[in-house]
Design a protein around this motif. Structure first.
Motif, PDB file in Angstrom:
ATOM      1  N   ASP A  79      -8.914  -6.941   2.308  1.00  0.00           N
ATOM      2  CA  ASP A  79      -7.582  -7.548   2.384  1.00  0.00           C
ATOM      3  C   ASP A  79      -6.782  -7.387   1.102  1.00  0.00           C
ATOM      4  N   MET A  80      -7.422  -6.983   0.007  1.00  0.00           N
ATOM      5  CA  MET A  80      -6.729  -6.879  -1.271  1.00  0.00           C
ATOM      6  C   MET A  80      -6.090  -5.502  -1.439  1.00  0.00           C
ATOM      7  N   GLY A  81      -5.012  -5.441  -2.218  1.00  0.00           N
ATOM      8  CA  GLY A  81      -4.345  -4.166  -2.444  1.00  0.00           C
ATOM      9  C   GLY A  81      -3.261  -4.306  -3.488  1.00  0.00           C
ATOM     10  N   LEU A  82      -2.493  -3.250  -3.694  1.00  0.00           N
ATOM     11  CA  LEU A  82      -1.396  -3.280  -4.641  1.00  0.00           C
ATOM     12  C   LEU A  82      -0.216  -4.035  -4.029  1.00  0.00           C
ATOM     13  N   ASP A  83       0.627  -4.574  -4.897  1.00  0.00           N
ATOM     14  CA  ASP A  83       1.802  -5.315  -4.437  1.00  0.00           C
ATOM     15  C   ASP A  83       3.038  -4.445  -4.650  1.00  0.00           C
ATOM     16  N   HIS A  84       3.537  -3.836  -3.580  1.00  0.00           N
ATOM     17  CA  HIS A  84       4.654  -2.901  -3.698  1.00  0.00           C
ATOM     18  C   HIS A  84       6.014  -3.588  -3.634  1.00  0.00           C
TER      19      HIS A  84
END
Length: 371
Positions: free
Chosen positions: A343-348
């Motif tokens: 569920d985690m990732g970069l914040d665009h």
């Protein structure tokens, strides 16, 4: 795939190779094995990892039994969602500061740059945790000066965060202080274990040569190809035509000139090249790529040789450290909260403008060597 001339793949080639293995959208057991492979990369990081699949090496357990904000545990060291968010934001800032926000549209063989960066962050974080545990086992602690520098680094980084960033990353001063403490401990155990490792490297071992070559590709022995390149060699040796002009006209490799040290190229090509004097043209050489004619441009570069010596010394230090590190990692149990990690990732959507976590560290712990 590595250049057929080169005997070794660089780091970028390894990343592409990993990406190539993931071009199918995996599910079930295959997905778990891929995640496990990335998780083990982290435990080896700069060294050959000791972590393997459950039946070989460190034991990795996929679990939902961790705390809701725990991404993974290694031994008794835990990594929280906030820590990963900080490292992800750091990586995002560094990429976007150089390449712009559009860089995340890049993909290779079905795997996006963002996916590769995310796995690299997981790997780097786990390595720090494992080395922190190793430092604890060895009884290594931070002295007063180091502790003060850790506190200053943590305060500097925390003050660089805006309120929106603190909320988004769920970061707090205590978490950041612990992260810098663990990183400083990992750094210290590396330097203490390589202390005194300073091998003598000869000029010949480290020297870089520069050559030009003409290549006619052939996957197997081919008398017709051999005859053609032999005729080209006669023109080059006689001086009837310039070597570069011949290469431009006939060579099937767009690169004419190569500079390299020992162990970097196809062994047959390398052996022939290192046996030449400046200006000398080789006999026809057959490598895995095909048939070559090689012309030596320079047999020795003092500046590059000295740089190579430094790189070789650093590699030897990492090898010495890696032997003990690998043995230590084999005894660790790794638990990964697969659902939280996915569920985690970069914040665009956010403007990522934090200071670099690692650059702040280097302000207070300047070192030439780094793990």
């Amino acid at each position: 795939m590595a250049d057929p001339l080169h005997g070794k793949q660089g780091a970028s080639g390894q990343v592409r190779a990993i990406a190539g293995n993931c071009q199918e959208q995996p599910s079930g057991r295959k997905a778990r094995r891929l995640i496990l492979a990335f998780f083990c990369v982290l435990l080896g990081a700069l060294f050959l990892g000791a972590c393997g699949f459950p039946e070989n090496g460190a034991r990795v357990v996929f679990t939902t039994g961790l705390g809701k904000n725990e991404v993974f545990r290694i031994g008794n060291a835990r990594c929280t969602k906030a820590e990963i968010a900080i490292y992800l934001a750091d990586a995002q800032r560094r990429y976007e500061s150089v390449y712009g926000t559009g860089v995340w549209g890049i993909s290779s063989q079905g795997v996006t740059l963002e996916e590769n960066v995310k796995e690299t962050v997981l790997a780097r974080t786990a390595q720090i945790k494992a080395m922190y545990l190793l430092a604890q086992e060895k009884g290594i602690t931070l002295n007063e000066t180091e502790t003060a520098n850790v506190e200053r680094a943590a305060e500097t980084y925390f003050q660089s965060l805006g309120q929106a960033e603190v909320k988004r990353m769920e970061a707090d001063a205590d978490t950041i202080l612990q992260m810098y403490t663990e990183y400083a401990m990992a750094d210290k155990v590396y330097h203490e274990m390589i202390q005194g490792v300073n091998p003598e490297i000869s000029d010949d071992e480290a020297r870089t040569i520069t050559v030009q070559h003409i290549l006619l590709r052939s996957r197997e022995e081919d008398q017709g190809v051999y005859d053609r390149i032999s005729q080209i060699r006669e023109l080059a040796v006689s001086g009837e035509e310039d070597f570069v002009e011949l290469a431009t006209r006939y060579s099937e490799d767009p690169d004419i000139t190569y500079s390299f040290g020992k162990g970097e190229m196809d062994p047959v090509f390398e052996y022939a090249a290192f046996g030449l004097e400046t200006g000398e043209i080789s006999q026809v050489v057959r490598s895995e790529a095909g048939y070559h004619i090689i012309k030596c441009i320079s047999t020795f570069d003092r500046e590059q040789t000295d740089l190579n010596k430094l790189e070789i010394v650093e590699q030897r230090k990492k090898e010495v450290f890696g032997e003990e590190y690998d043995a230590f990692v084999e005894g660790l149990v790794c638990q990964l909260n697969e659902k939280l990690w996915e569920d985690m990732g970069l914040d665009h959507e956010a403007d990522v403008s934090t200071s670099s976590f690692f650059e702040v560290y280097e302000q207070f712990f300047p070192e030439e060597d780094s793990f």
